[in-house]
Every structure is written in C-alpha cells, then in structure tokens.
Design an enzyme around this catalytic site. Structure first.
Site, short mmCIF file in Angstrom:
data_model
loop_
_atom_site.label_atom_id
_atom_site.label_comp_id
_atom_site.label_asym_id
_atom_site.label_seq_id
_atom_site.Cartn_x
_atom_site.Cartn_y
_atom_site.Cartn_z
N ASP A 8 0.85 -1.19 0.00
CA ASP A 8 0.00 0.00 0.00
C ASP A 8 0.89 1.24 0.00
O ASP A 8 2.03 1.20 0.48
CB ASP A 8 -0.91 0.01 1.24
CG ASP A 8 -1.90 1.17 1.21
OD1 ASP A 8 -2.54 1.39 0.16
OD2 ASP A 8 -2.03 1.86 2.23
N GLU A 10 0.85 5.74 0.54
CA GLU A 10 0.19 7.01 0.80
C GLU A 10 0.93 8.05 -0.04
O GLU A 10 2.15 7.94 -0.25
CB GLU A 10 0.24 7.37 2.29
CG GLU A 10 -0.49 6.39 3.20
CD GLU A 10 -1.98 6.31 2.98
OE1 GLU A 10 -2.54 7.24 2.33
OE2 GLU A 10 -2.60 5.33 3.42
N GLU A 53 -5.58 19.26 2.32
CA GLU A 53 -6.71 18.34 2.17
C GLU A 53 -6.26 16.88 2.18
O GLU A 53 -7.02 15.98 2.56
CB GLU A 53 -7.49 18.64 0.89
CG GLU A 53 -6.72 18.50 -0.41
CD GLU A 53 -6.04 19.80 -0.83
OE1 GLU A 53 -5.74 19.92 -2.04
OE2 GLU A 53 -5.82 20.67 0.03
N HIS A 152 -5.56 7.10 7.53
CA HIS A 152 -4.89 6.20 6.60
C HIS A 152 -3.43 6.04 7.03
O HIS A 152 -2.75 7.01 7.38
CB HIS A 152 -4.95 6.75 5.18
CG HIS A 152 -6.30 6.64 4.56
ND1 HIS A 152 -6.69 5.56 3.80
CD2 HIS A 152 -7.36 7.47 4.60
CE1 HIS A 152 -7.94 5.75 3.38
NE2 HIS A 152 -8.36 6.90 3.86
N ASP A 157 -2.92 -0.29 7.00
CA ASP A 157 -3.81 -0.68 5.91
C ASP A 157 -3.40 -2.01 5.31
O ASP A 157 -4.25 -2.83 4.92
CB ASP A 157 -3.83 0.40 4.82
CG ASP A 157 -4.64 1.63 5.23
OD1 ASP A 157 -5.18 1.61 6.36
OD2 ASP A 157 -4.71 2.58 4.45
#
Length: 226
Positions: A8, A10, A53, A152, A157
C-alpha cells in the site's frame, strides 16, 4: 510454496501525472496468500509540499517526513522486497502501481508489469456487486477490528487488507473442498489378519432395551425419514 507481496502507498495527491509523489510505502510478505509476518515500511520525503486536504486523510505532514529518505534512497530495497516476478496485491492496485512506476521511472528503474497485479478492489466488486467495497467497508463486512484505523496508514492498511484478502480468497478454510478432495481418497477394504483372533461382542437384552429407549427420545431421527 508461492510467495507474493501485499502493499500500500500514501501519496501527496490523487494523480502522479500532476506531480504528486509517494510519501509512505508498506509491504507484507505472503506465502500461499497468507502473511508470514515479514514486512517493509518507509516514510518518504516527497521533495514537494503536502496539501492540507491530503493531510486530513492520512495525517502525514512535512514535519513527519522532514528527516526521512527520498524515494531514490529506498528504491533498491523496495524492489528487492517486491521480488522479480511475485504477484503484487493491493486495494485499487492501478493507483498504487501508477505511483510506484512513476517513482521508478524518475530513477531509471523498470516499471512493475501489470501482469503481476492482483487488485482486491476488483475481487470485492465481483463478490459483492453494487455494495460498498472500500477497505473500511470490507473490514466491517468481515468483522475485522477497525479500532486502530483513525487515519490512513500504509502499514496498518496492509495488515487490515491482509485479513480482508484471506477472506476474499477463502484462506481461513484453505483446502476445505470436498469436490476437489474426493479423488484423493481410496476405498479401504478390511482383510482379517491371521495373527489376530476375532472376538464377537455380545449385547444383552437389557442393553438393547436401554439403547432402544434412548433412540425413542430423539425427535425426528433422520434414519426414519422417508
């Protein structure tokens, strides 16, 4: 045994073509689709800003990665962990493949072939068409604890997705298939051994009566069904 890797990422945004970068990567090693406990995890300086954001989603700020290595410095270790031809498992895998391949291209490394891609989002959509199939939704559907997931986090994850992947592939009941196993069984025939004396067990009338009384207490026995 078959090795694969679940991973995974980010990132600083949703599209690597707009200059967004990887800021975290985590990988878990699988054998026969089950986690071995071996993993790789890095926070990465993205060499750019991280929009507010996006920080609200994963909680990673520039202060968190200010002293972390840039992608170039962890690329070789990551490539070695991913292996030369293992299947690579991710949720919404085209997103993660796109970002990693963009990073690899910046540093003259070959891309990850899409033939190695296993997308658990597509697996979930086929199994649960028309239903929410985010990682959170799948964890709730399979009864997987989400209490630690306040934001997250690539490594967390991965660990959650590993549990989801086990459920999606039937890993908790791996090998439990009567149809596939029936040919593995052979019919055994009994042949008395000459060195053994056969002893007949005699049942008394009282024992038969007690057995009959016991059977009469069983409601709707299947052996009496027509």
């Amino acid at each position: 045994m078959s090795r694969s890797v679940l991973f995974d990422t980010e990132t600083t945004g949703l599209d690597h073509r707009e200059g967004h970068r990887v800021i975290e990567v985590a990988c878990l090693e699988l054998f026969n689709d089950l986690p071995t406990g071996r993993h790789l995890h890095h926070l990465i300086h993205p060499e750019r800003d991280i929009p507010d954001e996006v920080i609200r989603i994963h909680g990673i700020t520039l202060d968190h990665v200010r002293e972390k290595p840039i992608f170039k410095l962890i690329a070789e270790e990551l490539i070695a962990f991913l292996g030369p031809d293992e299947m690579l498992v991710a949720h919404n895998a085209p997103f993660d493949f796109g970002f990693l391949n963009a990073e690899f291209a910046r540093h003259a490394h070959p891309p990850l072939p899409v033939t190695r891609m296993v997308d658990t989002l597509m697996m979930a959509k086929k199994r649960f068409p028309g239903m929410p199939n985010s990682l959170d939704a799948l964890c709730r559907r399979f009864g997987i604890d989400l209490s630690a997931r306040t934001a997250h986090n690539a490594l967390l994850d991965c660990k959650l997705l590993a549990e989801v992947y086990i459920e999606l592939t039937g890993g908790r009941q791996r090998g439990l298939s009567l149809a596939a196993s029936v040919e593995a069984f052979t019919v055994a025939t009994y042949e008395p051994r000459p060195d053994r004396t056969i002893r007949h067990v005699m049942v008394s009338e009282a024992e038969l009566a007690r057995h009959t009384a016991f059977l009469e207490r069983i409601k709707a026995p299947i052996w009496l069904a027509s």
